[in-house]
Design a protein around this motif. Sequence first.
Motif, PDB file in Angstrom:
ATOM      1  N   MET A   1      35.629  35.135 -19.192  1.00 53.28           N
ATOM      2  CA  MET A   1      34.954  34.918 -17.759  1.00 53.28           C
ATOM      3  C   MET A   1      35.210  36.101 -16.740  1.00 53.28           C
ATOM      4  O   MET A   1      35.730  36.895 -16.986  1.00 53.28           O
ATOM      5  CB  MET A   1      35.750  33.800 -17.225  1.00 53.28           C
ATOM      6  CG  MET A   1      35.081  32.985 -16.022  1.00 53.28           C
ATOM      7  SD  MET A   1      36.155  32.100 -15.195  1.00 53.28           S
ATOM      8  CE  MET A   1      36.629  30.815 -16.405  1.00 53.28           C
ATOM      9  N   ASP A   2      33.763  36.145 -16.086  1.00 57.06           N
ATOM     10  CA  ASP A   2      33.808  37.239 -15.195  1.00 57.06           C
ATOM     11  C   ASP A   2      33.462  36.448 -13.999  1.00 57.06           C
ATOM     12  O   ASP A   2      33.299  35.374 -13.720  1.00 57.06           O
ATOM     13  CB  ASP A   2      32.720  38.226 -15.677  1.00 57.06           C
ATOM     14  CG  ASP A   2      33.018  39.381 -15.650  1.00 57.06           C
ATOM     15  OD1 ASP A   2      33.987  39.928 -14.862  1.00 57.06           O
ATOM     16  OD2 ASP A   2      32.794  40.221 -16.561  1.00 57.06           O
ATOM     17  N   GLY A  51      34.889  31.123 -20.602  1.00 54.60           N
ATOM     18  CA  GLY A  51      33.381  31.799 -20.672  1.00 54.60           C
ATOM     19  C   GLY A  51      33.786  33.313 -21.259  1.00 54.60           C
ATOM     20  O   GLY A  51      34.458  33.807 -20.608  1.00 54.60           O
ATOM     21  N   GLU A 129      28.875  23.258 -16.957  1.00 56.72           N
ATOM     22  CA  GLU A 129      29.234  24.943 -17.009  1.00 56.72           C
ATOM     23  C   GLU A 129      28.678  25.730 -18.316  1.00 56.72           C
ATOM     24  O   GLU A 129      28.643  24.868 -19.345  1.00 56.72           O
ATOM     25  CB  GLU A 129      30.842  25.468 -16.951  1.00 56.72           C
ATOM     26  CG  GLU A 129      31.663  24.850 -15.709  1.00 56.72           C
ATOM     27  CD  GLU A 129      31.227  25.723 -14.559  1.00 56.72           C
ATOM     28  OE1 GLU A 129      30.416  26.951 -14.600  1.00 56.72           O
ATOM     29  OE2 GLU A 129      31.725  25.614 -13.342  1.00 56.72           O
ATOM     30  N   ASP A 131      29.383  27.777 -20.370  1.00 56.40           N
ATOM     31  CA  ASP A 131      30.451  27.931 -21.661  1.00 56.40           C
ATOM     32  C   ASP A 131      30.565  26.669 -22.390  1.00 56.40           C
ATOM     33  O   ASP A 131      30.924  26.254 -23.462  1.00 56.40           O
ATOM     34  CB  ASP A 131      31.598  28.647 -21.325  1.00 56.40           C
ATOM     35  CG  ASP A 131      32.514  28.134 -19.997  1.00 56.40           C
ATOM     36  OD1 ASP A 131      31.888  27.077 -19.556  1.00 56.40           O
ATOM     37  OD2 ASP A 131      33.729  28.298 -20.006  1.00 56.40           O
ATOM     38  N   MET A 281      38.098  29.854  -8.055  1.00 56.91           N
ATOM     39  CA  MET A 281      37.375  29.690  -9.307  1.00 56.91           C
ATOM     40  C   MET A 281      37.669  28.351  -9.868  1.00 56.91           C
ATOM     41  O   MET A 281      37.225  28.154 -11.018  1.00 56.91           O
ATOM     42  CB  MET A 281      37.544  30.735 -10.180  1.00 56.91           C
ATOM     43  CG  MET A 281      37.066  32.190  -9.540  1.00 56.91           C
ATOM     44  SD  MET A 281      37.332  33.458 -10.521  1.00 56.91           S
ATOM     45  CE  MET A 281      36.000  33.313 -11.830  1.00 56.91           C
ATOM     46  N   HIS A 283      40.403  27.036 -10.916  1.00 61.24           N
ATOM     47  CA  HIS A 283      41.546  27.131 -12.148  1.00 61.24           C
ATOM     48  C   HIS A 283      42.695  27.118 -11.376  1.00 61.24           C
ATOM     49  O   HIS A 283      42.944  28.096 -10.890  1.00 61.24           O
ATOM     50  CB  HIS A 283      40.962  27.999 -13.055  1.00 61.24           C
ATOM     51  CG  HIS A 283      39.886  28.005 -13.697  1.00 61.24           C
ATOM     52  ND1 HIS A 283      39.751  26.970 -14.777  1.00 61.24           N
ATOM     53  CD2 HIS A 283      38.523  28.540 -13.720  1.00 61.24           C
ATOM     54  CE1 HIS A 283      38.407  27.084 -15.241  1.00 61.24           C
ATOM     55  NE2 HIS A 283      37.773  27.981 -14.448  1.00 61.24           N
ATOM     56  N   HIS A 308      41.017  27.069 -23.106  1.00 63.25           N
ATOM     57  CA  HIS A 308      40.106  27.706 -22.118  1.00 63.25           C
ATOM     58  C   HIS A 308      40.870  28.827 -21.444  1.00 63.25           C
ATOM     59  O   HIS A 308      41.067  28.769 -20.173  1.00 63.25           O
ATOM     60  CB  HIS A 308      39.505  26.765 -21.035  1.00 63.25           C
ATOM     61  CG  HIS A 308      38.308  27.107 -20.180  1.00 63.25           C
ATOM     62  ND1 HIS A 308      38.645  27.937 -19.064  1.00 63.25           N
ATOM     63  CD2 HIS A 308      37.217  26.953 -20.111  1.00 63.25           C
ATOM     64  CE1 HIS A 308      37.514  28.334 -18.661  1.00 63.25           C
ATOM     65  NE2 HIS A 308      36.822  27.566 -19.049  1.00 63.25           N
TER      66      HIS A 308
HETATM   67  C1  MLT Z   1      34.535  28.450 -15.393  1.00 62.66           C
HETATM   68  O1  MLT Z   1      35.298  27.924 -16.297  1.00 62.66           O
HETATM   69  O2  MLT Z   1      35.117  28.806 -14.293  1.00 62.66           O
HETATM   70  C2  MLT Z   1      33.200  28.637 -15.730  1.00 62.66           C
HETATM   71  O3  MLT Z   1      32.860  28.429 -17.005  1.00 62.66           O
HETATM   72  C3  MLT Z   1      32.757  30.098 -15.309  1.00 62.66           C
HETATM   73  C4  MLT Z   1      32.363  30.960 -16.296  1.00 62.66           C
HETATM   74  O4  MLT Z   1      32.616  30.870 -17.461  1.00 62.66           O
HETATM   75  O5  MLT Z   1      31.759  32.103 -15.769  1.00 62.66           O
END
Ligand code: MLT
Length: 342
Positions: A1-2, A51, A129, A131, A281, A283, A308
């Motif tokens: 993920m970025d 992601g 999302e 992903d 973000m 998480h 994840h």
């Molecule tokens: C996330 O888990 O925060 C989203 O899927 C964002 C991403 O994958 O870029």
Amino acid sequence: MDQTRSRSRSGHDGSHCLRRDALTRAETKGSRKRALRLFNVHVVLLGTAAGGGFPQWNCWCPTCRVGRTAPHRAPKRSQSSTAVSVDGERWFLLNASPDVHHQLDCLPGPIPSGIRHVSVEGIVVTDAELDHTLGIVLLREARRLQLYATLAVRRILERDSRIIPVTQAFARVEVTDMVLDEPIPLRYRDGSESTLSILPFNVPAGPPRFALENTIGHTVGLILRDEATGGSCAYVPGCRDLDQSLLERLGGTDLLLFDGTFWTDDELISLGIGDRRAREMDHQPISGPDGSLPRLAGLSRPTKVYTHINNTNPMLVEGSLEREQVERAGVVVGHDGMSFSL
Ligand code: MLT
Ligand code: MN
Ligand code: ZN
């Protein structure tokens, strides 16, 4: 993920049986003979990365570096998705990742005899999302797909990412609306009910960055229950805060698959990759007194598994201090192909 400024039938190692087998009547296909057989719910972690996957294609952070130069210490991971089945042939996907084609090849089960074969009976999504949903359009050749989504997620998929209308240009997509806190039976594509049900519940998080509205239900956790065995599994791949009420709910399940995205809150900032914290973000980081690890460690009933997992997370490296800390707390770092039976 970025983060930007704007904001095989192979590979099945590690199989875990969580409950005693329940003896159930099952109908043997073909012979139509009724027979007794051992009956479990299979839960397979198809992908365990956040992601971007692991290693992420454009990333040379310390963990991705190990993933490329010493892959035995940090094996490759595809983007997060889980498959469940009661008969080992007909599967329901919990989220559909951009890696879905390869992931379906890794499902266990008999080799199909027909020319075209769709092993996916339905897709249940936790959010919109990319992903978790790009795999829907990649399954368009199925011609008919069942999707289970909350109204909020459905609207984002219809209007913002347009994944539903684009898929509908190729396949019939039947969407079943999920209502928060109401269990819903999972049906096979022929309309018959499976023994599985899904209960969606709200989790603290923001909507995807491309969503035009912030409507309740845009991000949920799922509790899967099997009425034949009584087994249950919670799937929560994205969550900003594991609060007390959520902990109590998750503590009553047999298997808990939880958000393992970031190790620390400032993970991307300290690597110079981004300027937002993990919580910004959506998480909850794993480590620290307010992290998810000490809270999960306090749950005695479920088998607890992180999934994840972002490519920057140091617990991806086997033998690292971070991996040891997770394992000492009694939590498992999930990997692709890991399977459980309920
Ligand atoms: C996330 O888990 O925060 C989203 O899927 C964002 C991403 O994958 O870029
Ligand atoms: Mn994600
Ligand atoms: Zn990386």
